[in-house]
Design a protein around this motif. Structure first.
Motif, PDB file in Angstrom:
ATOM      1  N   SER A   1       0.826  -1.213   0.000  1.00  0.00           N
ATOM      2  CA  SER A   1       0.000   0.000   0.000  1.00  0.00           C
ATOM      3  C   SER A   1       0.862   1.267   0.000  1.00  0.00           C
ATOM      4  CB  SER A   1      -0.935   0.020   1.213  1.00  0.00           C
ATOM      5  OG  SER A   1      -0.197   0.283   2.393  1.00  0.00           O
ATOM      6  N   LEU A   2       2.109   1.160   0.462  1.00  0.00           N
ATOM      7  CA  LEU A   2       2.997   2.328   0.527  1.00  0.00           C
ATOM      8  C   LEU A   2       3.922   2.435  -0.688  1.00  0.00           C
ATOM      9  CD1 LEU A   2       4.028   1.975   4.289  1.00  0.00           C
ATOM     10  CD2 LEU A   2       2.282   3.494   3.329  1.00  0.00           C
ATOM     11  N   ALA A   3       3.827   1.474  -1.608  1.00  0.00           N
ATOM     12  CA  ALA A   3       4.774   1.436  -2.735  1.00  0.00           C
ATOM     13  C   ALA A   3       4.567   2.619  -3.669  1.00  0.00           C
ATOM     14  CB  ALA A   3       4.567   0.139  -3.522  1.00  0.00           C
ATOM     15  N   THR A   4       5.665   3.141  -4.177  1.00  0.00           N
ATOM     16  CA  THR A   4       5.560   4.155  -5.227  1.00  0.00           C
ATOM     17  C   THR A   4       5.622   3.439  -6.575  1.00  0.00           C
ATOM     18  OG1 THR A   4       7.937   4.398  -5.403  1.00  0.00           O
ATOM     19  CG2 THR A   4       6.805   5.843  -3.812  1.00  0.00           C
ATOM     20  N   GLU A   5       5.194   4.153  -7.597  1.00  0.00           N
ATOM     21  CA  GLU A   5       5.204   3.551  -8.925  1.00  0.00           C
ATOM     22  C   GLU A   5       6.631   3.185  -9.348  1.00  0.00           C
ATOM     23  OE1 GLU A   5       2.653   5.530 -11.642  1.00  0.00           O
ATOM     24  OE2 GLU A   5       3.650   4.574 -13.347  1.00  0.00           O
ATOM     25  N   ASP A   6       7.593   4.039  -8.971  1.00  0.00           N
ATOM     26  CA  ASP A   6       8.982   3.759  -9.353  1.00  0.00           C
ATOM     27  C   ASP A   6       9.545   2.533  -8.636  1.00  0.00           C
ATOM     28  OD1 ASP A   6       9.010   5.737 -11.175  1.00  0.00           O
ATOM     29  OD2 ASP A   6       9.947   7.231  -9.885  1.00  0.00           O
ATOM     30  N   GLU A   7       8.990   2.200  -7.483  1.00  0.00           N
ATOM     31  CA  GLU A   7       9.426   0.968  -6.805  1.00  0.00           C
ATOM     32  C   GLU A   7       8.750  -0.245  -7.436  1.00  0.00           C
ATOM     33  OE1 GLU A   7      10.119   2.012  -2.138  1.00  0.00           O
ATOM     34  OE2 GLU A   7       8.077   2.185  -2.884  1.00  0.00           O
ATOM     35  N   LEU A   8       7.504  -0.050  -7.819  1.00  0.00           N
ATOM     36  CA  LEU A   8       6.695  -1.165  -8.308  1.00  0.00           C
ATOM     37  C   LEU A   8       7.109  -1.624  -9.714  1.00  0.00           C
ATOM     38  CD1 LEU A   8       4.271  -2.764  -7.312  1.00  0.00           C
ATOM     39  CD2 LEU A   8       2.767  -1.045  -8.322  1.00  0.00           C
ATOM     40  N   ARG A   9       7.339  -0.650 -10.586  1.00  0.00           N
ATOM     41  CA  ARG A   9       7.576  -0.981 -11.998  1.00  0.00           C
ATOM     42  C   ARG A   9       8.737  -1.944 -12.232  1.00  0.00           C
ATOM     43  NH1 ARG A   9       4.899   1.209 -16.171  1.00  0.00           N
ATOM     44  NH2 ARG A   9       3.403   2.820 -15.629  1.00  0.00           N
ATOM     45  N   PRO A  10       9.923  -1.678 -11.647  1.00  0.00           N
ATOM     46  CA  PRO A  10      11.022  -2.614 -11.933  1.00  0.00           C
ATOM     47  C   PRO A  10      10.741  -4.027 -11.442  1.00  0.00           C
ATOM     48  CG  PRO A  10      11.790  -0.713 -10.651  1.00  0.00           C
ATOM     49  CD  PRO A  10      10.320  -0.570 -10.790  1.00  0.00           C
ATOM     50  N   LEU A  11       9.932  -4.146 -10.399  1.00  0.00           N
ATOM     51  CA  LEU A  11       9.665  -5.482  -9.846  1.00  0.00           C
ATOM     52  C   LEU A  11       8.789  -6.326 -10.759  1.00  0.00           C
ATOM     53  CD1 LEU A  11       9.047  -4.724  -6.090  1.00  0.00           C
ATOM     54  CD2 LEU A  11      10.954  -5.929  -7.083  1.00  0.00           C
ATOM     55  N   VAL A  12       7.969  -5.673 -11.556  1.00  0.00           N
ATOM     56  CA  VAL A  12       7.067  -6.447 -12.420  1.00  0.00           C
ATOM     57  C   VAL A  12       7.499  -6.365 -13.885  1.00  0.00           C
ATOM     58  CG1 VAL A  12       5.123  -6.253 -10.846  1.00  0.00           C
ATOM     59  CG2 VAL A  12       5.423  -4.508 -12.594  1.00  0.00           C
ATOM     60  N   LYS A  13       8.711  -5.909 -14.064  1.00  0.00           N
ATOM     61  CA  LYS A  13       9.259  -5.795 -15.413  1.00  0.00           C
ATOM     62  C   LYS A  13       9.216  -7.144 -16.136  1.00  0.00           C
ATOM     63  CE  LYS A  13      13.396  -4.397 -17.684  1.00  0.00           C
ATOM     64  NZ  LYS A  13      14.733  -3.916 -17.601  1.00  0.00           N
ATOM     65  N   GLY A  14       8.818  -7.117 -17.394  1.00  0.00           N
ATOM     66  CA  GLY A  14       8.801  -8.355 -18.176  1.00  0.00           C
ATOM     67  C   GLY A  14       7.499  -9.123 -18.098  1.00  0.00           C
ATOM     68  N   LEU A  15       6.603  -8.728 -17.177  1.00  0.00           N
ATOM     69  CA  LEU A  15       5.327  -9.460 -17.065  1.00  0.00           C
ATOM     70  C   LEU A  15       4.277  -8.905 -18.028  1.00  0.00           C
ATOM     71  CD1 LEU A  15       4.926  -9.953 -13.203  1.00  0.00           C
ATOM     72  CD2 LEU A  15       6.033 -11.419 -14.837  1.00  0.00           C
ATOM     73  N   GLY A  16       4.496  -7.674 -18.518  1.00  0.00           N
ATOM     74  CA  GLY A  16       3.538  -7.068 -19.448  1.00  0.00           C
ATOM     75  C   GLY A  16       2.314  -6.520 -18.736  1.00  0.00           C
ATOM     76  N   TYR A  17       1.529  -5.738 -19.450  1.00  0.00           N
ATOM     77  CA  TYR A  17       0.255  -5.182 -18.954  1.00  0.00           C
ATOM     78  C   TYR A  17       0.398  -4.582 -17.547  1.00  0.00           C
ATOM     79  CZ  TYR A  17      -1.480  -7.834 -22.859  1.00  0.00           C
ATOM     80  OH  TYR A  17      -1.656  -8.339 -24.103  1.00  0.00           O
ATOM     81  N   TYR A  18       1.191  -3.526 -17.465  1.00  0.00           N
ATOM     82  CA  TYR A  18       1.487  -2.932 -16.157  1.00  0.00           C
ATOM     83  C   TYR A  18       0.224  -2.488 -15.416  1.00  0.00           C
ATOM     84  CZ  TYR A  18       2.968   0.072 -12.480  1.00  0.00           C
ATOM     85  OH  TYR A  18       3.113   0.624 -11.235  1.00  0.00           O
ATOM     86  N   ARG A  19      -0.807  -2.138 -16.152  1.00  0.00           N
ATOM     87  CA  ARG A  19      -2.015  -1.565 -15.541  1.00  0.00           C
ATOM     88  C   ARG A  19      -2.535  -2.417 -14.375  1.00  0.00           C
ATOM     89  NH1 ARG A  19      -7.196  -1.625 -17.675  1.00  0.00           N
ATOM     90  NH2 ARG A  19      -8.383  -0.008 -16.612  1.00  0.00           N
ATOM     91  N   ARG A  20      -2.445  -3.734 -14.532  1.00  0.00           N
ATOM     92  CA  ARG A  20      -2.982  -4.619 -13.469  1.00  0.00           C
ATOM     93  C   ARG A  20      -2.242  -4.415 -12.150  1.00  0.00           C
ATOM     94  NH1 ARG A  20      -0.207 -10.419 -15.215  1.00  0.00           N
ATOM     95  NH2 ARG A  20       1.239  -9.400 -16.598  1.00  0.00           N
ATOM     96  N   PHE A  21      -0.943  -4.034 -12.218  1.00  0.00           N
ATOM     97  CA  PHE A  21      -0.201  -3.855 -10.966  1.00  0.00           C
ATOM     98  C   PHE A  21      -0.503  -2.502 -10.329  1.00  0.00           C
ATOM     99  CE2 PHE A  21       2.080  -6.951 -13.511  1.00  0.00           C
ATOM    100  CZ  PHE A  21       1.947  -8.029 -12.653  1.00  0.00           C
ATOM    101  N   GLY A  22      -0.800  -1.512 -11.193  1.00  0.00           N
ATOM    102  CA  GLY A  22      -1.260  -0.234 -10.645  1.00  0.00           C
ATOM    103  C   GLY A  22      -2.569  -0.448  -9.884  1.00  0.00           C
ATOM    104  N   MET A  23      -3.448  -1.291 -10.435  1.00  0.00           N
ATOM    105  CA  MET A  23      -4.730  -1.557  -9.763  1.00  0.00           C
ATOM    106  C   MET A  23      -4.519  -2.386  -8.498  1.00  0.00           C
ATOM    107  SD  MET A  23      -7.567  -1.879 -12.734  1.00  0.00           S
ATOM    108  CE  MET A  23      -6.817  -3.059 -13.813  1.00  0.00           C
TER     109      MET A  23
END
Ligand code: SF4
Length: 354
Positions: free
Chosen positions: A62-84
């Motif tokens: 819940s405290l994650a920033t987008e810049d922390e989240l993005r590299p962790l899900v790199k390569g999985l595609g469809y980033y939108r689902r992780f923003g949600m």
């Protein structure tokens, strides 16, 4: 029930299943199900492990920033689902006392959260909470089509109630009702590993005695090929701005894509547009093909050498409204989330090599 006996003996030792053996954690089930929505298991496994290391619970996420989240899900595609996923984590953390997540109580309450629909809510409900609700994905649809010898396209909307009726009946078996999460995972794994699209291994199938297709020897006819959506061809120009930084090293222009971008909204990557009008000084370094949902993209990659850096910010050209971040060329690939950008960057690096 033979299906569950087969599953107990043969299930893959996936990290989220091992987690569930020791603790029933809805958070872990939820993260794994979101990752598996669009991505194959071998790609999900390392991403799941690094994600859990960084965000071990819903409060950390819940405290994650987008810049922390993005590299962790790199390569999985469809980033939108992780923003949600992150937005939903914020909602849950916001209504929970510290350290004690208050999970939604039923499938309908899960579905109110961003990014959670019928499939994910059923998976979480059955696996993490033991609620006997069926999970129906493409693999399960294929198994059901074969069990009933349905020789139609498996994604026809009119087949959905029939699937639900069939699997609800199977789930009504008392052994399955007692282990709904395992039952659902067993059906999916049977479709992935035994009842495969082209060559089902009926000899190894725990439910072959009940299979109408096997009896009729019509496994190749049931189901019929899927109805595919019409694809839209798109031609993109991608422009990669390059310059020498204040330290003399090469830098690359990355943009944060806005909410009106046609593709990859909110991600950071190279400038792209559907324009044929290129700024003067661009040099073509090649083209590649890439698919995003129903779009088949042909991307032409251009490099644009800019003047060396000064202390002032610099747009890569007069026709871009935004100023980019200038990122050292040596680390730019780590910053790219989408394969669209990675493919473009690989063409550029080939050209830049001596
Ligand atoms: S018997 Fe064969 S076709 Fe029927 S469900 Fe099993 S693997 Fe699929």
């Amino acid at each position: 029930m033979q299906l569950l006996a087969w599953y107990d003996q043969n299930k893959r030792p996936l990290p989220w299943r091992l987690d569930q053996a020791s603790l029933r954690d809805p958070y872990r089930t939820w993260v794994s199900e979101v990752m598996l929505q669009q991505t194959l298991i071998p790609v999900v496994i390392p991403a799941y492990q690094r994600f859990l290391k960084k965000f071990p619970d819903v409060f950390a996420l819940s405290l994650a920033t987008e810049d922390e989240l993005r590299p962790l899900v790199k390569g999985l595609g469809y980033y939108r689902r992780f923003g949600m996923l992150q937005r939903a984590a914020k909602i849950i953390a916001g209504v929970s006392p510290p350290g004690k997540p208050l999970w939604p109580e039923n499938q309908d309450a899960w579905k109110v959260l961003p990014g959670i629909g019928e499939y994910t809510s059923a998976a979480i409900g059955s696996i993490a909470f033991g609620i006997p609700v069926p999970v129906i994905d493409g693999n399960v649809e294929r198994v059901l089509c074969r069990l009933a010898d349905i020789r139609q396209a498996p994604n026809l909307p009119e087949l959905k109630p029939r699937y639900r009726q069939m699997i609800t009946k199977m789930l009504g078996n008392p052994i399955a009702t007692a282990r709904p999460g395992d039952f659902n995972q067993a059906m999916m794994e049977l479709g992935q590993r035994i009842c495969t699209p082209k060559s089902p291994d009926c000899g190894a199938c725990p439910i072959s005695a009940k299979c109408a297709s096997r009896k009729a020897k019509s496994q190749h006819l049931a189901p019929a090929p899927k109805i595919r959506p019409a694809y839209e061809e798109v031609r993109l120009q991608m422009i990669i701005g390059l310059r020498r930084g204040l330290d003399g090293k090469r830098e690359v222009a990355l943009f944060r894509r806005g909410s009106k971008s046609k593709f990859l909204k909110g991600s950071r990557g190279f400038w792209y547009g559907e324009t044929r009008d290129l700024p003067s000084g661009t040099e073509n370094v090649g083209s590649f093909r890439h698919s995003i949902t129903k779009h088949k993209i042909t991307a032409d990659v251009q490099i644009l050498e800019m003047k060396p850096a000064t202390k002032k910010s610099c747009k890569i050209s007069a026709w871009t409204k935004e100023s980019p971040d200038w990122v050292p060329a040596g680390v730019v690939e780590n910053e790219l989330i989408s394969n669209l950008d990675v493919k473009a960057w690989r063409l550029v690096t080939r050209r830049l090599q001596p």
